[in-house]
Scaffold this motif. Structure first.
Motif, PDB file in Angstrom:
ATOM      1  N   ALA A 176      20.634  30.941 -11.794  1.00 15.04           N
ATOM      2  CA  ALA A 176      21.926  31.156 -12.092  1.00 15.04           C
ATOM      3  C   ALA A 176      22.252  30.022 -13.352  1.00 15.04           C
ATOM      4  O   ALA A 176      22.778  30.309 -14.259  1.00 15.04           O
ATOM      5  N   LEU A 177      21.672  28.670 -13.210  1.00 19.03           N
ATOM      6  CA  LEU A 177      21.803  28.017 -14.527  1.00 19.03           C
ATOM      7  C   LEU A 177      21.256  28.634 -15.710  1.00 19.03           C
ATOM      8  O   LEU A 177      21.793  28.317 -16.989  1.00 19.03           O
ATOM      9  N   ILE A 178      19.962  29.066 -15.591  1.00 18.83           N
ATOM     10  CA  ILE A 178      19.641  29.785 -16.827  1.00 18.83           C
ATOM     11  C   ILE A 178      20.338  31.067 -17.394  1.00 18.83           C
ATOM     12  O   ILE A 178      20.718  30.885 -18.639  1.00 18.83           O
ATOM     13  N   GLU A 179      21.073  31.810 -16.667  1.00 18.55           N
ATOM     14  CA  GLU A 179      21.806  32.452 -16.767  1.00 18.55           C
ATOM     15  C   GLU A 179      23.194  32.183 -17.643  1.00 18.55           C
ATOM     16  O   GLU A 179      23.786  32.737 -18.542  1.00 18.55           O
ATOM     17  N   PHE A 180      23.519  31.013 -16.928  1.00 15.13           N
ATOM     18  CA  PHE A 180      24.773  30.484 -17.500  1.00 15.13           C
ATOM     19  C   PHE A 180      24.724  30.231 -18.962  1.00 15.13           C
ATOM     20  O   PHE A 180      25.258  30.217 -19.825  1.00 15.13           O
ATOM     21  N   HIS A 181      23.401  29.267 -19.078  1.00 16.40           N
ATOM     22  CA  HIS A 181      23.317  28.782 -20.762  1.00 16.40           C
ATOM     23  C   HIS A 181      22.613  30.083 -21.572  1.00 16.40           C
ATOM     24  O   HIS A 181      22.949  30.181 -22.899  1.00 16.40           O
ATOM     25  N   PHE A 182      21.945  30.981 -21.026  1.00 15.73           N
ATOM     26  CA  PHE A 182      21.482  31.965 -21.968  1.00 15.73           C
ATOM     27  C   PHE A 182      21.749  33.304 -21.980  1.00 15.73           C
ATOM     28  O   PHE A 182      21.492  34.372 -22.553  1.00 15.73           O
ATOM     29  N   GLU A 183      23.379  33.290 -21.414  1.00 14.42           N
ATOM     30  CA  GLU A 183      23.700  34.836 -20.999  1.00 14.42           C
ATOM     31  C   GLU A 183      23.785  35.679 -22.543  1.00 14.42           C
ATOM     32  O   GLU A 183      23.312  36.875 -22.582  1.00 14.42           O
ATOM     33  N   LYS A 184      24.287  34.926 -23.355  1.00 13.43           N
ATOM     34  CA  LYS A 184      24.423  35.411 -24.614  1.00 13.43           C
ATOM     35  C   LYS A 184      23.067  36.222 -25.440  1.00 13.43           C
ATOM     36  O   LYS A 184      23.100  37.232 -25.625  1.00 13.43           O
ATOM     37  N   GLU A 185      22.048  35.255 -25.371  1.00 11.47           N
ATOM     38  CA  GLU A 185      20.733  35.472 -25.934  1.00 11.47           C
ATOM     39  C   GLU A 185      20.205  36.514 -25.095  1.00 11.47           C
ATOM     40  O   GLU A 185      19.478  37.591 -25.546  1.00 11.47           O
ATOM     41  N   MET A 186      20.137  36.510 -23.762  1.00  7.39           N
ATOM     42  CA  MET A 186      19.849  37.603 -22.786  1.00  7.39           C
ATOM     43  C   MET A 186      20.220  38.996 -23.227  1.00  7.39           C
ATOM     44  O   MET A 186      19.561  39.838 -23.238  1.00  7.39           O
ATOM     45  N   LEU A 187      21.501  39.181 -23.364  1.00  6.49           N
ATOM     46  CA  LEU A 187      22.036  40.193 -23.538  1.00  6.49           C
ATOM     47  C   LEU A 187      21.543  40.836 -25.031  1.00  6.49           C
ATOM     48  O   LEU A 187      21.228  42.016 -25.111  1.00  6.49           O
ATOM     49  N   GLN A 231      15.810  21.388 -17.656  1.00  5.16           N
ATOM     50  CA  GLN A 231      16.443  21.043 -18.776  1.00  5.16           C
ATOM     51  C   GLN A 231      15.724  21.368 -20.051  1.00  5.16           C
ATOM     52  O   GLN A 231      16.145  21.801 -21.026  1.00  5.16           O
ATOM     53  N   SER A 232      14.585  21.032 -19.958  1.00  5.46           N
ATOM     54  CA  SER A 232      13.585  21.335 -21.086  1.00  5.46           C
ATOM     55  C   SER A 232      13.664  22.868 -21.599  1.00  5.46           C
ATOM     56  O   SER A 232      13.611  23.135 -22.757  1.00  5.46           O
ATOM     57  N   MET A 233      13.539  23.729 -20.621  1.00  7.43           N
ATOM     58  CA  MET A 233      13.861  25.161 -20.690  1.00  7.43           C
ATOM     59  C   MET A 233      15.138  25.346 -21.328  1.00  7.43           C
ATOM     60  O   MET A 233      15.225  26.091 -22.116  1.00  7.43           O
ATOM     61  N   ILE A 234      16.136  24.865 -20.918  1.00  6.18           N
ATOM     62  CA  ILE A 234      17.367  24.996 -21.634  1.00  6.18           C
ATOM     63  C   ILE A 234      17.409  24.737 -23.049  1.00  6.18           C
ATOM     64  O   ILE A 234      17.878  25.284 -23.903  1.00  6.18           O
ATOM     65  N   ASP A 235      17.113  23.440 -23.207  1.00 12.56           N
ATOM     66  CA  ASP A 235      17.017  22.745 -24.563  1.00 12.56           C
ATOM     67  C   ASP A 235      16.065  23.668 -25.513  1.00 12.56           C
ATOM     68  O   ASP A 235      16.536  24.035 -26.683  1.00 12.56           O
ATOM     69  N   ARG A 236      14.984  23.713 -25.196  1.00 12.15           N
ATOM     70  CA  ARG A 236      13.753  24.291 -26.264  1.00 12.15           C
ATOM     71  C   ARG A 236      13.566  25.711 -25.989  1.00 12.15           C
ATOM     72  O   ARG A 236      13.646  26.567 -26.966  1.00 12.15           O
ATOM     73  N   GLY A 237      13.914  26.232 -24.874  1.00 10.48           N
ATOM     74  CA  GLY A 237      13.930  27.749 -24.813  1.00 10.48           C
ATOM     75  C   GLY A 237      15.052  28.445 -25.494  1.00 10.48           C
ATOM     76  O   GLY A 237      14.824  29.526 -26.171  1.00 10.48           O
ATOM     77  N   LEU A 238      16.205  28.112 -25.271  1.00 10.51           N
ATOM     78  CA  LEU A 238      17.416  28.540 -25.950  1.00 10.51           C
ATOM     79  C   LEU A 238      17.156  28.221 -27.327  1.00 10.51           C
ATOM     80  O   LEU A 238      17.688  29.009 -28.087  1.00 10.51           O
TER      81      LEU A 238
END
Length: 348
Positions: A291-302, A194-201
């Motif tokens: 999969a969870l990371i790709e769900f949240h980060f998809e736009k930024e990853m692309l 969750q910290s990766m999702i919050d802070r990384g994103l």
């Protein structure tokens, strides 16, 4: 390098930032002991351990000075103790603290001044006599991108280098440090995720916004993958961006001018930037985590050329599963009741 009177190089800071385990330590180690930069040779922790909490009248100037010594300088001791070349040599903490206190005697205890004088105190202690060749100074904290507006307000000549990394590899690196470090701060792997999702994103969003807001001459985004795969052309570009000369020392990591083999949790040692861990997320994290990371980060990853590989349904299922945990770890306000409650997971 005594005194507090500003010279030209002291008005030219370079800030290195990015999410933790995204390559910021590697980059600061490549700038370390550069003849044209006064470098704070580790994560200073200023932008999360001092600012903004201690930017308050609740704390005296002496309180703030003590806080800097107990956080920024303590991190330097940790790095010092990990260097083979310093074995048996005592870290000069008292000398460093004394020089910092001396520098702060005649200046206001603003966060700007505290940060500057802390970096200069490191120069006084480890680079005394070299300041004639300095063109600027360099500081790294893994939260600085969040405070880019403060940086450019305090330091009009500032430049920022923001490191990005594939968020799947980024989390894989964090997860590899669970036993050694992160279990001390997070009670479960799920919370680390969750910290990766919050802070990384947040960091990846800030990369886009800050680059557009401040322009490429002041704010440069660099991918970890490019730095490790092509270190010489990337460091040539960054040297030009920073306004310093390129030299071979920019290709070999050091701390305090001594060889630095990295802070890899798997025990791997590197003599230079190395792409070994690029793309290793497939064997280091679970399908659920990816999969969870790709769900949240998809736009930024692309946006930053990191390709999602898992199907949309798998990403959505991972988000659903993660929410089952997340929903029962939060504190909620009860509408109209004027109090709060925290849900408990079944069996808790």
């Amino acid at each position: 390098m005594t005194g507090t009177e500003a010279t030209a190089w002291q008005e030219n800071p370079l800030f290195v930032c990015g999410h933790r385990k995204s390559g910021t330590t590697l980059l600061i180690s490549l700038f370390d002991h550069n003849p044209q930069l006064c470098v704070f040779p580790d994560d200073s922790s200023f932008w999360y351990a001092f600012f903004p909490l201690y930017d308050s009248d609740d704390y005296s100037k002496e309180d703030k000075v003590d806080r800097i010594i107990n956080t920024m300088f303590a991190s330097l001791r940790t790095t010092w103790d990990r260097l083979d070349a310093t074995s048996g040599k005592e870290f000069p903490l008292q000398q460093l603290a004394d020089r910092f206190r001396t520098r702060m005697q005649d200046v206001e205890g603003s966060p700007r001044n505290l940060l500057r004088e802390a970096v200069f105190a490191v120069g006084d202690t480890f680079r005394d006599g070299e300041e004639a060749g300095f063109l600027g100074w360099c500081e790294k904290t893994t939260s600085a991108e969040v405070y880019a507006a403060h940086i450019f307000d305090w330091f009009p000549n500032a430049k920022v280098i923001h490191l990005l990394r594939d968020p799947r590899d980024n989390f894989a690196s964090l997860k590899s440090g669970w036993q050694a470090r992160y279990r001390k701060y997070n009670d479960t792997i799920e919370r680390l995720l969750q910290s990766m999702i919050d802070r990384g994103l947040l960091g990846m969003k800030m990369a886009q916004v800050n680059a557009a807001r401040y322009g490429s001459t002041r704010y440069r985004v660099v991918r970890f993958e490019d730095l490790t795969a092509h270190p010489e052309p990337v460091m040539r570009e960054l040297a030009d961006f920073a306004g310093i000369d390129f030299n071979e020392r920019l290709l070999f990591p050091t701390a305090y001018g001594m060889p630095w083999k990295g802070n890899n949790f798997d025990g791997l040692k590197f003599k230079k930037p190395d792409p070994t861990n690029v793309g290793r997320w497939r064997s280091r994290i679970t399908d659920h985590e990816a999969a969870l990371i790709e769900f949240h980060f998809e736009k930024e990853m692309l946006q930053w050329d990191y390709e999602p590989v898992l199907k949309a349904a798998a990403r959505a299922d991972a988000a659903t599963q993660h929410y089952k945990w997340h929903n029962f770890t939060q504190t909620y306000s009860v509408a109209g009741a004027g109090n709060t409650f925290k849900k408990k997971a079944p069996g808790a």
